[in-house]
Design an enzyme around this catalytic site. Structure first.
Site, PDB file in Angstrom:
ATOM      1  N   LYS A  83      39.006  43.927 135.934  1.00 51.21           N
ATOM      2  CA  LYS A  83      37.544  44.012 135.888  1.00 51.21           C
ATOM      3  C   LYS A  83      36.940  42.738 136.466  1.00 51.21           C
ATOM      4  O   LYS A  83      37.418  41.635 136.180  1.00 51.21           O
ATOM      5  CB  LYS A  83      37.103  44.228 134.437  1.00 51.21           C
ATOM      6  CG  LYS A  83      35.610  44.455 134.240  1.00 51.21           C
ATOM      7  CD  LYS A  83      35.325  44.719 132.763  1.00 51.21           C
ATOM      8  CE  LYS A  83      33.847  44.886 132.470  1.00 51.21           C
ATOM      9  NZ  LYS A  83      33.593  45.141 131.032  1.00 51.21           N
ATOM     10  N   SER A  88      30.949  49.007 129.878  1.00 50.05           N
ATOM     11  CA  SER A  88      30.783  48.394 131.179  1.00 50.05           C
ATOM     12  C   SER A  88      32.045  48.392 132.045  1.00 50.05           C
ATOM     13  O   SER A  88      31.980  48.068 133.222  1.00 50.05           O
ATOM     14  CB  SER A  88      30.305  46.948 131.005  1.00 50.05           C
ATOM     15  OG  SER A  88      31.269  46.162 130.320  1.00 50.05           O
ATOM     16  N   SER A 104      32.689  48.888 125.536  1.00 48.82           N
ATOM     17  CA  SER A 104      32.851  48.790 126.985  1.00 48.82           C
ATOM     18  C   SER A 104      34.242  49.120 127.501  1.00 48.82           C
ATOM     19  O   SER A 104      34.436  49.261 128.705  1.00 48.82           O
ATOM     20  CB  SER A 104      32.450  47.392 127.468  1.00 48.82           C
ATOM     21  OG  SER A 104      31.050  47.265 127.458  1.00 48.82           O
TER      22      SER A 104
END
Length: 515
Positions: free
Chosen positions: A83, A164, A188
């Site tokens: 990420k 996210s 997330s």
């Protein structure tokens, strides 16, 4: 745009090399697996926006692994995306999806990335995300970032991927890579994993280092694995869990760590008491949940219905936001101060000013009201913050999950992770259905939370959540593994333009034939 140059050039090189050497590598070599991942990214990413940038050193990493004569690590040759709020050594910036960090090339590995490399993983590049891990705005669109654009759900391209860790989930679901690393503050990892039909594991806060990870909250932030199987999640936990002297939250990690794969047996549910929580409020999801409960029973689990939620849900939420905003300002300022001189935004206030100056690119669809509220906070020594932090942890932990486990004599809690994916909506922002799981309790308490594919609602995946006490990560993984092995509910995405065009739905939207 810089992103497309990096991604396009790396993939062009990989494709050319693949054509010239096709068939020359053993099937399970690190190089062959890396080439396959590069080819999948090249094929699918233009439609999904899951990958911000491919690491141009990926093939070199793989070749180096193949040349090793010593014992190969447990993740040998596994292509993994990171990420893009987690730093990796090499030429790629760590942007958190924001143009304010477009020049953030730190040339340092986050400790968790160094651990992945040591275990034999190939770091493929950076996954797209909800910008700033979805803490910038209360009217955001999950999966959107200025750097990466809008991540698309591979089951229906007009559906939200949740966030996210949107790109991490979508890349794994679409088969670009077998695993990715996400981060979670509250939902997330688990929400995008469930909505994109994969496994997502949020560890106990403190099991995995947050050093060199763009922060929100030192109370709740944690990286974690996103994979197609529970076993792969456990293998990655074996690699990344451990004490980091630079992150005080991990002080107990070495003492608490174990072989997370040791308990992965098909009979791990037999004779186990599990608390059942029911509050998703989505009929299709609830029906799939009842089927999942039947699987748990068939595997020998004793299910105990829990009527009360645990803690005061509204009070938890009120206190949590106070904590997150205060820690966001404190932790972000500390992080930004460590960045290279090429990064001009050195404080949260600088980022806010950057966004205003570049509103056409950074704020074309939604605001930065949460950033502005965070900037207005006055520090971690204030009574309001200290009281909110103590109350949130008490209500979610001691009087939430801990009390439910003890009162009902159960070792874990289960619930639907979320209802199925909602539409991407550039007008109204995220319009997700209400309800969901007890994942907020696990996030605020800092306890482990695993989601495993549970089935589908009209072609959209939904997940089953397993939550437990702090540091009980190995048992939560074992319970999820036993369910996974008995249910086999993961199914492949088809990249449909919309679910309404699927064979299962489209006929029912046309006029009925007259008798």
């Amino acid at each position: 745009m810089i992103r497309h140059l990096i991604l396009g050039s790396a993939l062009a090189l990989s494709a050319t090399a693949a054509l010239s050497q096709q068939g020359g590598n053993p099937v399970n070599s690190a190089e062959s697996r890396t080439r396959a991942a590069l080819a999948k990214i090249e094929e699918l990413n233009p439609r999904l926006n899951a990958v911000i940038a491919v690491d141009p050193t990926a093939l070199d990493q793989a070749r180096s692994l193949d040349r090793q004569r010593r014992a190969r690590g447990p993740l040998f040759g596994m292509p993994i995306l990171i990420k893009d709020n987690i730093e990796t050594a090499g030429p790629l910036p760590t942007t958190a999806g924001s143009l304010a960090l477009a020049n953030n090339v730190t040339n340092r590995d986050a400790p968790l990335v160094a651990r992945l490399r040591a275990a034999g993983a190939v770091i493929m590049g950076k996954a797209n995300l909800s910008e700033w891990a979805n803490i910038r705005s209360s009217d955001s669109i999950s999966g959107w970032s200025a750097v990466g654009g809008q991540v698309r759900n591979p089951y229906a391209l007009n559906r939200n991927p949740c966030g996210s860790s949107s790109g991490s989930a979508v890349a794994v679901a679409a088969g670009m890579v077998p695993a990715a690393i996400g981060t979670e503050t509250d939902g997330s990892i688990t929400c995008p994993a469930a909505i994109n039909g994969i496994v997502g594991f949020k560890p106990t806060v403190g099991f995995v280092s947050r050093t060199h990870v763009v922060p929100i909250s030192h109370s709740q932030d944690t990286p974690g694995p996103m994979t197609t199987t529970v076993r792969d999640a456990a293998l990655i936990m074996n690699a990344i869990a451990g004490t980091d002297p630079a992150d005080s939250a991990t002080a107990e990690a070495d003492r608490r760590r174990t072989d997370f794969t040791a308990g992965l047996t098909p009979d791990a549910l037999r004779g186990v008491r599990i608390g059942v929580m029911r509050f998703s409020g989505a009929p299709g999801t609830d029906a799939v949940y009842e089927e999942a409960l039947g699987v748990l029973r068939a595997q020998g689990a004793t299910l105990v219905d829990i009527a009360e939620f645990g803690g005061d849900r509204a009070a938890i939420g009120r206190n949590e936001i106070i904590v997150l905003l205060a820690e966001l300002k404190h932790d972000m300022n500390a992080y930004l101060a460590t960045l290279p001189a090429a990064v001009r935004t050195r404080t949260l206030a600088d980022v806010i000013a950057f966004n205003r100056a570049n509103a056409g690119r950074e704020m074309p669809l939604f605001t930065q009201d949460l950033f502005e509220r965070a900037e207005a906070t006055t520090g971690l020594m204030q009574f309001e913050y200290r009281n909110a932090r103590a109350e949130a942890r008490r209500l979610a932990g001691r009087e939430g999950i801990d009390r439910l486990l003890q009162t009902h004599n159960v070792v874990a809690l289960v619930s639907p992770t979320r209802p199925a994916a909602w539409l991407i909506d550039a007008v109204h922002g995220d319009t997700s259905p209400g309800g969901g799981s007890a994942g907020g309790l696990a996030a605020v308490a800092g306890y482990p939370h695993l989601t495993v594919p549970m089935g589908q609602v009209r072609g959209l995946p939904v997940g089953l959540s397993f939550m437990g006490a702090g540091w009980d990560d190995a048992r939560i993984l074992a319970l999820g593994y036993a369910y996974e092995q008995a249910s086999h509910k993961r199914f492949e995405p088809r990249l449909l333009p919309s679910i309404e065009e699927s064979d299962a739905v489209a006929p029912h939207l046309r006029p009925a034939a007259r008798p």
